[in-house]
Design an enzyme around this catalytic site. Sequence first.
Site, PDB file in Angstrom:
ATOM      1  N   SER A 130       0.835  -1.209   0.000  1.00 36.38           N
ATOM      2  CA  SER A 130       0.000   0.000   0.000  1.00 36.38           C
ATOM      3  C   SER A 130       0.860   1.245   0.000  1.00 36.38           C
ATOM      4  CB  SER A 130      -0.920   0.046   1.210  1.00 36.38           C
ATOM      5  OG  SER A 130      -1.593   1.295   1.225  1.00 36.38           O
ATOM      6  N   LYS A 189      -4.018  -6.832   3.600  1.00 38.80           N
ATOM      7  CA  LYS A 189      -4.087  -5.709   2.660  1.00 38.80           C
ATOM      8  C   LYS A 189      -5.539  -5.411   2.289  1.00 38.80           C
ATOM      9  CE  LYS A 189      -3.100  -2.489  -0.309  1.00 38.80           C
ATOM     10  NZ  LYS A 189      -3.642  -2.586  -1.601  1.00 38.80           N
ATOM     11  N   HIS A 192      -6.996  -3.484   5.032  1.00 40.88           N
ATOM     12  CA  HIS A 192      -6.450  -2.121   4.943  1.00 40.88           C
ATOM     13  C   HIS A 192      -7.318  -1.297   4.002  1.00 40.88           C
ATOM     14  CE1 HIS A 192      -4.207   0.911   2.677  1.00 40.88           C
ATOM     15  NE2 HIS A 192      -3.451   1.097   3.738  1.00 40.88           N
ATOM     16  N   ASN A 193      -7.621  -1.851   2.847  1.00 38.17           N
ATOM     17  CA  ASN A 193      -8.411  -1.100   1.869  1.00 38.17           C
ATOM     18  C   ASN A 193      -9.839  -0.885   2.354  1.00 38.17           C
ATOM     19  OD1 ASN A 193      -6.056  -1.439   0.447  1.00 38.17           O
ATOM     20  ND2 ASN A 193      -7.071  -1.859  -1.489  1.00 38.17           N
ATOM     21  N   GLU A 196      -9.751   1.897   4.631  1.00 42.09           N
ATOM     22  CA  GLU A 196      -9.537   3.106   3.811  1.00 42.09           C
ATOM     23  C   GLU A 196     -10.876   3.624   3.262  1.00 42.09           C
ATOM     24  OE1 GLU A 196      -6.357   2.554   0.898  1.00 42.09           O
ATOM     25  OE2 GLU A 196      -7.569   3.618  -0.565  1.00 42.09           O
TER      26      GLU A 196
END
Length: 482
Positions: A130, A189, A192-193, A196
């Site tokens: 990222s 990941k 994480h997104n 976000e």
Amino acid sequence: MNEKAEIGVIGMAVMGSNLARNLAHHGYRVALFNRSPERTDRVVTEHGAEGIFRPAHELPEFVASIERPRRIILMVKAGDATDATIDSLLPLLDPDDVIMDGGNSLFTDTIRREERVRAQGFHFVGCGISGGEVGALEGPAIMPGGTRESYQILGPVLEDISAHVANPDGSVDPCCAWMGPDGAGHFVKMIHNGIEYADMQVIGEAWMLLRGAGLSNSECADVFAEWNTGDLDSYLIQITAEVLRQADPRTGADLVDVIADRALMKGTGTWTVQTALDLSCPVNGIGEAVFARATSSHDDLRRVARAALRGPDGRVEVADRGAFVENVRRALWCAKVVSYSQGFDEIRTGGHKYGWNIKVADAARIWRDGCIIRARLLDRITQAYDADPDLVSFMCADSVAPELAANQQAWRDVVGLAATSGVPAPVFSATLAYYDSARAPRLNAALTQGMRDLFGSHSYERVDDEGSWHLNWSGDRNEERA
Ligand code: ATR
């Protein structure tokens, strides 16, 4: 001059070429390959002086140019392209070579690929990266998954090229850590997104509320810039101020006012929610953020609803603008804490379900810099999971729960005002509902269970006895063991 490359990168689009340059900047000799050779040549023409590159036009030549055990990073389009590239690589490899997929692959694909590649005597690392294109070049957050042996071979290089964070005690941490076996890295990941998405959506909701109360975009930019000096300090708040200040080069109007209000997505947020549904993990803030983007792009719905539905027009009546701005700041902080909390709950839950034993604190630690959701809050999340690796929910940690309690009235006021003013605030309100649901002594689930037993004999449990029970609704209305 003929020394072999220490690492190879396949895929010379934006992310791949920037990662290759980052490796070269750190002194690694980097082999380059792209399906279409022009892209490989362009990287060498434009950036060849930045380090030692070994470009190849054929895959066997590329593989042969890398020292063993080979470290090969794939930066190709996620999905079929990744499978096709792995297929063409496998016959060319030697035992213990490592293939790393640095794209945004779905973690279940990574589990499948890892098993297949490992069965042939090689290592496969599914690795989340990222930081966007600048991060790839200057230091991203890196989330590798795979065997421990693969991390011994590849980890030191990845730690080298990742972002680094200085701790208060003077030590420095790389923004890269082994997340766990097979799909763990891409799973982290993905979350994480998802976080976000929620973070961007609550920021957007705060902006709409401030605009509704009469602040101009440049006044909003000042507010966000000011917030960025406190608890909300984060990359996303920082770039919010930057976007809101930008004039449209064509018309001179505020750029944000000429950007079409249809938010697009590439799928990782949706995967986060689909996976959460499978895990029965209630990430409703992230879910509302994904649905908010879907609503924004649902042209038919918006067209008919604008014509058919009536309500307040989004103007927010406030007596004291300064007090309102402060309330929005507090509400934003609460909604952000809960959204992150939900994401970390999904990491913990998924880590157990898939047997990865993810160290949740490590995920928080490596997101403190380099990645898109880097934020001051992640220091606190890291500390909370360091103190208690099995923490059920960050929002309930001693280090944060009293602050949520102190700020909740502002959060409630803002959600109420949004509702009465007609400003859509789905993540502000969903996260508040989650906060209240989680802490409620009794939930309406009792009535749900009663109804399920009535229409489907699904049974219920009692607060005062063990076991499952069924009421004979259509007969004598006596209770029996189910
Ligand atoms: P970006 O980094 O810009 O987001 P991407 O769309 O994720 O890029 O990936 C594009 C890369 O995947 C390119 O290197 C592309 O190769 P070409 O330049 O030859 O198009 C590569 N790619 C896409 N499909 C591929 C396939 N079927 N086999 C091999 N490489 C492929």
